[in-house]
Design an enzyme around this catalytic site. Structure first.
Site, PDB file in Angstrom:
ATOM      1  N   SER A 240    -128.316  32.700  -8.963  1.00  0.00           N
ATOM      2  CA  SER A 240    -128.669  34.104  -9.246  1.00  0.00           C
ATOM      3  C   SER A 240    -129.862  34.200 -10.191  1.00  0.00           C
ATOM      4  CB  SER A 240    -127.476  34.867  -9.818  1.00  0.00           C
ATOM      5  OG  SER A 240    -126.913  34.193 -10.915  1.00  0.00           O
ATOM      6  N   HIS A 270    -121.008  30.768  -5.419  1.00  0.00           N
ATOM      7  CA  HIS A 270    -121.524  31.168  -6.748  1.00  0.00           C
ATOM      8  C   HIS A 270    -120.572  32.234  -7.309  1.00  0.00           C
ATOM      9  CE1 HIS A 270    -124.269  31.690  -9.957  1.00  0.00           C
ATOM     10  NE2 HIS A 270    -125.235  32.381  -9.375  1.00  0.00           N
ATOM     11  N   HIS A 317    -118.726  22.001  -9.829  1.00  0.00           N
ATOM     12  CA  HIS A 317    -119.966  22.593 -10.336  1.00  0.00           C
ATOM     13  C   HIS A 317    -121.141  21.693  -9.989  1.00  0.00           C
ATOM     14  CE1 HIS A 317    -122.812  24.571 -13.020  1.00  0.00           C
ATOM     15  NE2 HIS A 317    -121.988  25.602 -12.949  1.00  0.00           N
ATOM     16  N   ARG A 326    -116.778  27.973 -20.615  1.00  0.00           N
ATOM     17  CA  ARG A 326    -116.501  29.402 -20.349  1.00  0.00           C
ATOM     18  C   ARG A 326    -115.064  29.558 -19.849  1.00  0.00           C
ATOM     19  NH1 ARG A 326    -121.302  30.392 -16.214  1.00  0.00           N
ATOM     20  NH2 ARG A 326    -120.288  28.518 -15.379  1.00  0.00           N
ATOM     21  N   ASP A 372    -115.134  30.674 -13.076  1.00  0.00           N
ATOM     22  CA  ASP A 372    -114.447  31.629 -12.202  1.00  0.00           C
ATOM     23  C   ASP A 372    -112.956  31.346 -12.031  1.00  0.00           C
ATOM     24  OD1 ASP A 372    -116.834  33.066 -11.632  1.00  0.00           O
ATOM     25  OD2 ASP A 372    -117.457  31.425 -10.339  1.00  0.00           O
TER      26      ASP A 372
HETATM   27  N1  HAX Z   1    -113.076  21.903  -3.432  1.00  0.00           N
HETATM   28  C1  HAX Z   1    -113.218  21.056  -2.374  1.00  0.00           C
HETATM   29  N2  HAX Z   1    -114.324  20.312  -2.171  1.00  0.00           N
HETATM   30  C2  HAX Z   1    -115.292  20.410  -3.103  1.00  0.00           C
HETATM   31  C3  HAX Z   1    -115.170  21.225  -4.239  1.00  0.00           C
HETATM   32  C4  HAX Z   1    -114.012  22.004  -4.367  1.00  0.00           C
HETATM   33  N3  HAX Z   1    -113.860  22.859  -5.386  1.00  0.00           N
HETATM   34  N4  HAX Z   1    -116.294  21.082  -4.972  1.00  0.00           N
HETATM   35  C5  HAX Z   1    -117.100  20.225  -4.323  1.00  0.00           C
HETATM   36  N5  HAX Z   1    -116.486  19.812  -3.183  1.00  0.00           N
HETATM   37  C6  HAX Z   1    -117.053  18.955  -2.135  1.00  0.00           C
HETATM   38  C7  HAX Z   1    -118.322  19.579  -1.595  1.00  0.00           C
HETATM   39  O1  HAX Z   1    -118.039  20.604  -0.658  1.00  0.00           O
HETATM   40  C8  HAX Z   1    -119.030  18.363  -1.006  1.00  0.00           C
HETATM   41  O2  HAX Z   1    -118.389  18.049   0.219  1.00  0.00           O
HETATM   42  P1  HAX Z   1    -119.227  17.522   1.496  1.00  0.00           P
HETATM   43  O3  HAX Z   1    -119.951  16.303   1.016  1.00  0.00           O
HETATM   44  O4  HAX Z   1    -118.186  17.234   2.502  1.00  0.00           O
HETATM   45  O5  HAX Z   1    -120.163  18.620   1.864  1.00  0.00           O
HETATM   46  C9  HAX Z   1    -118.668  17.276  -2.005  1.00  0.00           C
HETATM   47  O6  HAX Z   1    -117.468  17.710  -2.687  1.00  0.00           O
HETATM   48  C10 HAX Z   1    -119.733  16.998  -3.040  1.00  0.00           C
HETATM   49  O7  HAX Z   1    -120.047  18.207  -3.692  1.00  0.00           O
HETATM   50  P2  HAX Z   1    -120.527  18.193  -5.230  1.00  0.00           P
HETATM   51  O8  HAX Z   1    -121.804  17.410  -5.297  1.00  0.00           O
HETATM   52  O9  HAX Z   1    -119.416  17.766  -6.123  1.00  0.00           O
HETATM   53  O10 HAX Z   1    -120.772  19.721  -5.521  1.00  0.00           O
HETATM   54  P3  HAX Z   1    -122.059  20.613  -5.194  1.00  0.00           P
HETATM   55  O11 HAX Z   1    -123.014  20.490  -6.341  1.00  0.00           O
HETATM   56  O12 HAX Z   1    -122.603  20.331  -3.846  1.00  0.00           O
HETATM   57  O13 HAX Z   1    -121.418  22.070  -5.140  1.00  0.00           O
HETATM   58  C11 HAX Z   1    -120.082  23.887  -5.867  1.00  0.00           C
HETATM   59  C12 HAX Z   1    -121.022  22.750  -6.309  1.00  0.00           C
HETATM   60  C13 HAX Z   1    -119.817  24.757  -7.059  1.00  0.00           C
HETATM   61  C14 HAX Z   1    -120.791  24.711  -4.803  1.00  0.00           C
HETATM   62  C15 HAX Z   1    -118.775  23.267  -5.318  1.00  0.00           C
HETATM   63  O14 HAX Z   1    -118.130  22.534  -6.342  1.00  0.00           O
HETATM   64  C16 HAX Z   1    -117.820  24.306  -4.751  1.00  0.00           C
HETATM   65  O15 HAX Z   1    -117.962  24.672  -3.574  1.00  0.00           O
HETATM   66  N6  HAX Z   1    -116.830  24.818  -5.579  1.00  0.00           N
HETATM   67  C17 HAX Z   1    -115.929  25.847  -5.136  1.00  0.00           C
HETATM   68  C18 HAX Z   1    -116.594  27.217  -5.201  1.00  0.00           C
HETATM   69  C19 HAX Z   1    -116.799  27.637  -6.642  1.00  0.00           C
HETATM   70  O16 HAX Z   1    -115.900  27.602  -7.467  1.00  0.00           O
HETATM   71  N7  HAX Z   1    -118.012  28.124  -6.941  1.00  0.00           N
HETATM   72  C20 HAX Z   1    -118.351  28.627  -8.272  1.00  0.00           C
HETATM   73  C21 HAX Z   1    -119.189  27.651  -9.066  1.00  0.00           C
HETATM   74  C22 HAX Z   1    -119.560  28.163 -10.423  1.00  0.00           C
HETATM   75  C23 HAX Z   1    -120.454  29.350 -10.302  1.00  0.00           C
HETATM   76  O17 HAX Z   1    -121.570  29.309  -9.856  1.00  0.00           O
HETATM   77  N8  HAX Z   1    -119.941  30.471 -10.645  1.00  0.00           N
HETATM   78  O18 HAX Z   1    -120.591  31.617 -10.429  1.00  0.00           O
END
Ligand code: HAX
Length: 434
Positions: A240, A270, A317, A326, A372
């Site tokens: 964002s 996000h 994350h 947080r 979150d």
């Molecule tokens: N549950 C299951 N699998 C997860 C996961 C979770 N909470 N977090 C990461 N993974 C997976 C990814 O999907 C990825 O899988 P693939 O290789 O099969 O695609 C793998 O683990 C490696 O990912 P990563 O390198 O650890 O994480 P990224 O940097 O790619 O992604 C995210 C970070 C926040 C997008 C991810 O952890 C996620 O999807 N979390 C759940 C959604 C969430 O809570 N989002 C909010 C984040 C905080 C924020 O911005 N708040 O506003």
């Protein structure tokens, strides 16, 4: 000139000169070498942006101008409440100084004076079907105020580059001042049949927001002060903040730039994750037929979510590698005020169950909860049960960081952002040659 504006002017002018010198004298130096993994992996860790207001460490978490969240809970002015006023954080982010109680009171008064929402914004909201997602309403409302952008008007009149920051500062102050009224209006129109609550101008920014949402308890006002403080900024690379920064680098005005950032916040990876957490927990409790599930039941449900190819919302994350401070700040608030709450108990159990399971997958870089994972349970307790509204609350807070950073970007005269992309053909050839 008012004190805050004068302070910002002096500080930004000094840094502007220094940044120019770096570019001129050391522009060829390699800051970081970008790997193929970074190129393909969403530019993780690539240093390519100046962002003054906060800095994220993967272990320690966020620091706003060098201060951690626990330090800010001690140091920022609290008025007659128990939690810091977000006004104080905005002041700190903008001018790198902890404000006095008097400074914060001045800023509250400023935002009160600037809080009048244009009539057309309410008309735009009323034209949308009531079941329009609150984030869509929020973005439409922000965009509808674009015609009042002082930056857009002054730019059209021929304003010189060194002066851009002035109308951006004015737009930032006006926009922040109006957001609580807009967000509360969306909440009351969507979930309370349009039974709106008039602002109480005797209250501070966050407390007035709590009041307009419909809960006047001192605890909820404090929760809002804390919530709006801790969600404000997470350095510049998050989606964002980066979106707002990118859009504003084209000299699109603060209204359009911030609206673009909110469209980015509305994604489930996000900011929308805060609604997804409560939805996921609610679905789990429904599926299990209990409001007090055992850790074994939760573990089984988590495995089912993963098997279905979905993420566990509120966990993981892109930068953090420890539980998010947080999350911990909200947990400490819950421990003090609502430790018996059933939903909070479930959130805490999920916190015990999920990290080892995610760790066991071997691919998740951060198995810990993010911001979150906790916020929804707190909001539910104070009667804000409609979880599709939660990302709007996040957005109101994010305005503080994004818009104070925008003042800096324009004061420093940062250029149009334009990173380089390559085609897969180019990459293939490059890799074959290597
Ligand atoms: N549950 C299951 N699998 C997860 C996961 C979770 N909470 N977090 C990461 N993974 C997976 C990814 O999907 C990825 O899988 P693939 O290789 O099969 O695609 C793998 O683990 C490696 O990912 P990563 O390198 O650890 O994480 P990224 O940097 O790619 O992604 C995210 C970070 C926040 C997008 C991810 O952890 C996620 O999807 N979390 C759940 C959604 C969430 O809570 N989002 C909010 C984040 C905080 C924020 O911005 N708040 O506003």
């Amino acid at each position: 000139m008012e004190k805050l504006k004068q302070l910002f002017f002096e500080k930004s002018q000094a840094l502007r000169a220094e940044v120019k010198r770096w570019s001129k004298e050391q522009g060829d130096k390699q800051v970081d070498s970008v790997s193929v993994r970074q190129l393909l992996g969403g530019a993780r860790g690539v240093k390519m942006m100046l962002w003054e207001t906060s800095k994220l460490d993967s272990i320690e978490g966020i620091r706003f101008r060098g201060y951690s969240i626990p330090e800010l809970r001690e140091l920022l002015p609290k008025g007659d409440g128990k939690e810091p006023r977000p006004e104080g954080l905005f002041w700190l982010m903008l001018v790198d100084e902890i404000p006095t109680e008097e400074d914060v009171k001045w800023l509250t008064d400023q935002w009160t004076q600037r809080s009048n929402v244009p009539e057309q914004t309410f008309k735009v909201l009323e034209a949308l079907p009531p079941d329009t997602h609150p984030m869509t309403q929020f973005i439409a409302a922000i965009t509808s105020m674009q015609s009042s952008s002082i930056f857009a008007r002054r730019y059209a009149e021929g304003l010189g580059k060194s002066e851009y920051w002035r109308p951006v500062y004015e737009d930032a102050m006006n926009l922040i001042a109006r957001l609580p009224r807009i967000a509360a209006y969306i909440y009351r129109r969507t979930y309370h049949g349009g039974d709106h609550i008039a602002p109480d101008i005797s209250l501070d920014w966050a407390a007035n927001f709590a009041h307009m949402l419909g809960n006047d308890s001192e605890d909820f006002k404090d929760l809002m002060r804390l919530y709006l403080t801790i969600h404000a900024d997470h350095e510049g690379g998050n989606a964002s903040a980066h979106t707002s920064h990118l859009v504003n680098s084209t000299l699109s005005d603060p209204y359009l730039s911030f609206a673009a950032g909110m469209a980015s916040l509305a994604g489930p990876l996000h900011g929308l994750a805060n609604q997804e957490v409560v939805k996921w927990i609610t679905n789990m409790l429904d599926a299990l037929g209990t409001s007090n599930p055992s850790k074994e039941q939760i573990a089984e449900y988590v495995q089912g979510t993963l098997k279905a190819g979905k993420v566990i919302p509120g966990y993981g994350h892109a930068v953090l590698r420890r539980p998010d401070p947080r999350f911990m700040a909200q947990k400490s608030f819950a421990e003090e005020h609502l430790s018996d709450d059933e939903m909070v108990q479930v959130v805490w159990k999920v916190f015990e169950v999920v990290p080892p399971i995610l760790q066991g997958l071997g691919k998740v870089k951060n198995p810990w909860p993010n911001v979150d994972a906790h916020s929804g349970a707190l909001l539910m307790h104070y009667g804000i049960k409609e979880y599709s509204f939660y990302t709007v609350l996040f957005g109101v807070s994010r305005a503080l960081g994004v818009l104070s950073a925008m003042c800096w970007s324009r004061a420093l005269g940062l250029p149009l952002e334009r990173p380089k992309s390559v085609t897969s053909g180019w990459l293939r050839e490059f890799l074959n040659q290597a």
